[in-house]
Write a protein that holds these residues in place. Structure first.
Motif, PDB file in Angstrom:
ATOM      1  N   CYS A  46      42.997  73.549  -8.632  1.00  0.00           N
ATOM      2  CA  CYS A  46      44.133  72.695  -8.273  1.00  0.00           C
ATOM      3  C   CYS A  46      43.646  71.267  -8.173  1.00  0.00           C
ATOM      4  CB  CYS A  46      44.719  73.155  -6.934  1.00  0.00           C
ATOM      5  SG  CYS A  46      46.038  72.094  -6.330  1.00  0.00           S
ATOM      6  N   TRP A  47      44.470  70.327  -8.617  1.00  0.00           N
ATOM      7  CA  TRP A  47      44.056  68.920  -8.519  1.00  0.00           C
ATOM      8  C   TRP A  47      44.122  68.418  -7.085  1.00  0.00           C
ATOM      9  CZ3 TRP A  47      41.281  67.918 -12.339  1.00  0.00           C
ATOM     10  CH2 TRP A  47      41.615  68.324 -13.647  1.00  0.00           C
ATOM     11  N   VAL A  48      45.014  69.018  -6.302  1.00  0.00           N
ATOM     12  CA  VAL A  48      45.114  68.574  -4.906  1.00  0.00           C
ATOM     13  C   VAL A  48      45.069  69.764  -3.957  1.00  0.00           C
ATOM     14  CG1 VAL A  48      46.216  66.333  -5.102  1.00  0.00           C
ATOM     15  CG2 VAL A  48      47.593  68.384  -5.385  1.00  0.00           C
ATOM     16  N   HIS A  97      45.070  76.886  -2.354  1.00  0.00           N
ATOM     17  CA  HIS A  97      45.908  76.650  -3.538  1.00  0.00           C
ATOM     18  C   HIS A  97      47.380  76.776  -3.142  1.00  0.00           C
ATOM     19  CE1 HIS A  97      47.620  77.161  -7.545  1.00  0.00           C
ATOM     20  NE2 HIS A  97      46.479  76.680  -8.027  1.00  0.00           N
ATOM     21  N   ARG A 113      52.779  74.429 -12.128  1.00  0.00           N
ATOM     22  CA  ARG A 113      53.416  73.139 -11.865  1.00  0.00           C
ATOM     23  C   ARG A 113      54.925  73.248 -11.616  1.00  0.00           C
ATOM     24  NH1 ARG A 113      55.732  68.773 -14.333  1.00  0.00           N
ATOM     25  NH2 ARG A 113      55.990  70.038 -16.196  1.00  0.00           N
ATOM     26  N   CYS A 171      48.824  72.460 -15.465  1.00  0.00           N
ATOM     27  CA  CYS A 171      48.757  73.556 -14.496  1.00  0.00           C
ATOM     28  C   CYS A 171      49.921  74.517 -14.680  1.00  0.00           C
ATOM     29  CB  CYS A 171      48.776  72.995 -13.077  1.00  0.00           C
ATOM     30  SG  CYS A 171      48.743  74.291 -11.832  1.00  0.00           S
ATOM     31  N   CYS A 207      55.456  74.263  -8.160  1.00  0.00           N
ATOM     32  CA  CYS A 207      54.590  73.704  -7.118  1.00  0.00           C
ATOM     33  C   CYS A 207      55.300  72.586  -6.358  1.00  0.00           C
ATOM     34  CB  CYS A 207      53.310  73.171  -7.752  1.00  0.00           C
ATOM     35  SG  CYS A 207      52.154  72.528  -6.527  1.00  0.00           S
ATOM     36  N   CYS A 233      48.883  66.913 -12.915  1.00  0.00           N
ATOM     37  CA  CYS A 233      49.115  68.354 -13.081  1.00  0.00           C
ATOM     38  C   CYS A 233      49.782  68.683 -14.415  1.00  0.00           C
ATOM     39  CB  CYS A 233      49.980  68.890 -11.956  1.00  0.00           C
ATOM     40  SG  CYS A 233      49.348  68.477 -10.330  1.00  0.00           S
TER      41      CYS A 233
HETATM   42  S1  SF4 Z   1      49.117  70.597  -7.182  1.00  0.00           S
HETATM   43 FE1  SF4 Z   1      47.679  72.116  -7.848  1.00  0.00          FE
HETATM   44  S2  SF4 Z   1      48.875  73.928  -8.078  1.00  0.00           S
HETATM   45 FE2  SF4 Z   1      50.325  72.301  -7.907  1.00  0.00          FE
HETATM   46  S3  SF4 Z   1      50.720  71.780 -10.011  1.00  0.00           S
HETATM   47 FE3  SF4 Z   1      49.083  70.453  -9.372  1.00  0.00          FE
HETATM   48  S4  SF4 Z   1      47.248  71.531  -9.931  1.00  0.00           S
HETATM   49 FE4  SF4 Z   1      48.903  72.975 -10.037  1.00  0.00          FE
END
Ligand code: SF4
Ligand SMILES: Nc1ncnc2c1ncn2[C@@H]1O[C@H](COP(=O)(O)OP(=O)(O)OP(=O)(O)O)[C@@H](O)[C@H]1O
Ligand SMILES: [Mg+2]
Lengths: 315, 327
Positions: free
Chosen positions: B315-317, B246, B287, B284, B290, B297
């Motif tokens: 997490c999406w990625v 993450h 976000r 998220c 991030c 997100c």
């Molecule tokens: S990449 Fe992951 S941690 Fe970053 S905002 Fe998107 S979901 Fe959240």
């Protein structure tokens, strides 16, 4: 010996000395000639003068102060102008009523306050808590003499459980004596109990929020066990402080209440002697009351040491 | 069977303006003898989760979900049964040794309390057992300390006493909420070693809450990373240290100079702050801070899902083997 203790004893003695000076000065300044009161407005000037001479009223103030002090040290408080008996004897017989009255009243107030305060704290922000708070609001607002009269109406005149006033004397036995003191003590206790209940409640609520109470719960103690074994002792410090502070008010309250219930105690004595300009009695009673109050506060300070080990070791 | 199984725990507080969620859908489990670390910034809900397990949430807070301790749901258990578990089969060590002991009770009385309560020992036996405990946690001169008050002990000694109370009845589960934050480094290591020894000896499961990644890396088998009231990653300790999945976990590792993979040794705090519980945005929660956020997100909050065997991330990625890729 503990530094705190030494400091308290020294301040006790100094306060006592200051009180005698103040009591003496205040009575010096007050208008009113005891000789005139004793003999009445029609007295002849030379008779008045002779009485002043006899009572020692013509001497310089400083001389009279030191005579009074040296008398006190010997246990001699002089003779009452109006009763013509030694003041110490007079006070002694009155204390036998006022001290039990004050102690009984304090006991009632503390007992009520602990029960109600802890109950309210355990029910914090719930109906029971609001109920207790409302009752204490009323309790604080009721004047003790009025409550005294209500109590007489209900318990003496209607129910006939207690007498409406007067004191049979301790010679009549412990129970008849106590019985005569129950109503006045209750009348005095209500306001004290109301204030004290609030202190107990606030103090217990504060302690209940502390980490060590949560620790106690994490050990498996029930809420009630944690309250009893861990919170109560910690909550006691402010409670004891307020009991000490209130004791002065309590003694002041006896002046009124002893008149309502016709109890021949110290409060009634001071009331009568002020009316009759019996300076000899007034100044000694004032000093005595002050001694009682500061001694009670000294005892409170000693109690801190008993309750709180942190103070005990801070020597 | 898992010793502790926490399932979809959410904790909310009643405020005048309505219910505010503080912890959301937290799930994890602890096996007997396992040491699980819980990591996350201040205010992310670690202590509340711990308190919820014991049913000791502050007034006005409620927890929903399931907390199974050896199969029994602690959230629906009645108060007397909970009292029999607390301090007996589940021990709790709090973060502040200065305030967790009763200042007006002797050390001995406080250590004897759980023994008398749960094991029904009389004063004499409880005393003997408490002294054994104080020796076991290596409190210097235990006999003399037995009759001392907390203010006569140092911070480290008090924390040893707190541990002694928590392990007095040989709990199957021990929860230690930042047991060493208030102590200096040497004392920290001693206390942690002590905890390791104790859990080793008795096969006790340990939930260790701390901000300190160094402590985590050395002690735990598995790490739960919390952010803004939810778990955002759970991974075996070695995996998480080697390749955090993450972005928040990676940020945490970067904030520790020596351990950050590929960093030049400088402290690199994560920019920005955690959104307050009452002001949590859609999407998220991480976000705004991030570095690799995508359009998705902002629209939807990612749920915790498996990304590799034994590892999951919300997490999406997620970063898998050091590379990001849409999963
Ligand atoms: S990449 Fe992951 S941690 Fe970053 S905002 Fe998107 S979901 Fe959240
Ligand atoms: N007694 C309380 N009343 C109201 N809100 C609280 C209370 N205790 C905690 N909170 C809120 O709940 C959230 C989570 O708190 P918690 O104590 O679990 O954080 P934490 O992760 O343990 O933080 P820390 O690392 O600082 O100990 C925080 O936002 C905090 O403000
Ligand atoms: Mg915390």
């Amino acid at each position: 010996m503990n530094r705190l203790l030494l400091y308290r004893l020294a301040s006790w003695a100094l306060t006592l000395l200051a009180i005698t000076v103040i009591a003496f000065l205040v009575l010096e300044i007050l208008p009113g000639d005891p000789a005139l009161v004793l003999l009445g407005p029609d007295a002849q000037p030379d008779t008045l003068e002779a009485l002043r001479q006899q009572l020692g009223l013509n001497q310089a103030a400083v001389v009279r102060y030191f005579e009074w002090m040296s008398g006190l040290l010997r246990g001699d408080m002089g003779t009452s102008y109006t009763y013509s008996i030694p003041v110490s004897e007079l006070i002694g017989s009155r204390l036998k009523i006022t001290i039990p009255l004050a102690v009984l009243s304090t006991a009632i107030a503390v007992g009520l306050a602990l029960v109600l305060g802890m109950y309210a704290a355990a029910r914090h922000n719930r109906v029971g808590d609001y109920g207790v708070m409302a009752v204490t609001q009323i309790g604080v607002a009721i004047p003790s003499f009025w409550l005294g009269m209500l109590l007489i109406l209900l318990f003496s005149l209607t129910l006939r459980w207690f007498s409406a006033g007067g004191f049979p004397g301790w010679e009549a036995g412990l129970w008849p004596g106590l019985r005569a003191l129950v109503l006045p003590a209750a009348a005095l206790a209500i306001a004290q109990a109301a204030v004290l209940t609030r202190v107990v409640r606030a103090s217990v609520i504060e302690v209940l929020n502390q980490d060590f109470v949560r620790t106690a719960r994490a050990k498996g103690l029930t809420r009630a066990q944690a309250l009893r074994r861990h919170a109560l002792r910690n909550a006691l410090i402010p409670v004891v402080t307020v009991i000490g502070l209130q004791f002065g008010h309590l003694l002041a309250g006896t002046i009124v209440i002893e008149n309502v219930f016709s109890l021949p105690g110290l409060g009634r004595l001071i009331f009568q002697s002020i009316n009759q300009r019996d300076l000899m009695v007034i100044k000694n009673v004032v000093v005595l009351l002050a001694v009682i109050v500061i001694t009670v506060n000294l005892i409170v300070d000693l109690l801190y040491l008993v309750i709180d080990p942190r103070l005990r070791h801070a020597s | 069977m898992a010793l502790l199984q926490v399932q979809d725990i959410s904790i909310s507080i009643d405020r005048p303006e309505g219910k505010v969620g503080l912890v959301r859908d937290v799930s994890f489990d602890i096996q007997p003898g396992e040491i699980v670390g819980m990591l996350g910034e201040s205010g992310c809900g670690k202590s509340l989760t711990a308190l919820a397990i014991l049913g000791l949430l502050p007034e006005g807070m409620t927890a929903t979900g399931e907390i199974l301790f050896k199969g029994a749901n602690l959230l629906t258990l009645d108060e007397p049964s909970l009292c029999r578990l607390r301090g007996n089969r589940i021990g709790l060590i709090f973060q502040e040794p200065m305030t967790t002991l009763n200042p007006m009770m002797t050390i001995g009385d406080q250590v004897m309390e759980p023994l008398r309560l749960h094991r029904g020992l009389g004063r004499h036996d409880a005393r003997a057992e408490a002294l054994r405990l104080l020796e076991r946690i290596r409190l210097p001169s235990p006999r003399q300390k037995f009759d001392s008050y907390p203010h006569q002990l140092s911070g480290g000694q008090r924390q040893r006493v707190v541990i002694a109370m928590a392990i007095a009845c040989k709990p199957e589960l021990l929860i230690a909420d930042e047991p060493t934050t208030a102590l200096d480094t040497t004392m920290q290591m001693q206390i942690l070693d002590l905890l390791l020894d104790l859990t080793d000896e008795t096969d006790t499961g340990l939930l260790l809450i701390t901000h300190d990644l160094g402590v985590m890396a050395e002690m735990t088998d598995r790490i739960l990373v919390m952010y803004g009231g939810s778990i955002v990653e759970t991974s075996p300790t070695a995996d998480l240290i080697a390749s955090p999945a993450h972005p928040y976990s990676r940020g945490l590792l970067r904030a520790i100079p020596q351990r950050a993979p590929g960093s030049d040794g400088w402290l690199e705090p994560i920019p920005g702050t955690v959104p307050a519980p009452a002001a949590r945005p859609q999407g998220c929660l991480f976000r705004a801070r991030c570095p690799i956020a995508i359009a998705e997100c902002a629209a939807h909050r990612p749920e915790l899902r498996d990304i590799l065997p034994g590892r999951s991330a919300a997490c999406w990625v997620p970063i898998i083997h050091g590379r990001t890729g849409d999963a």
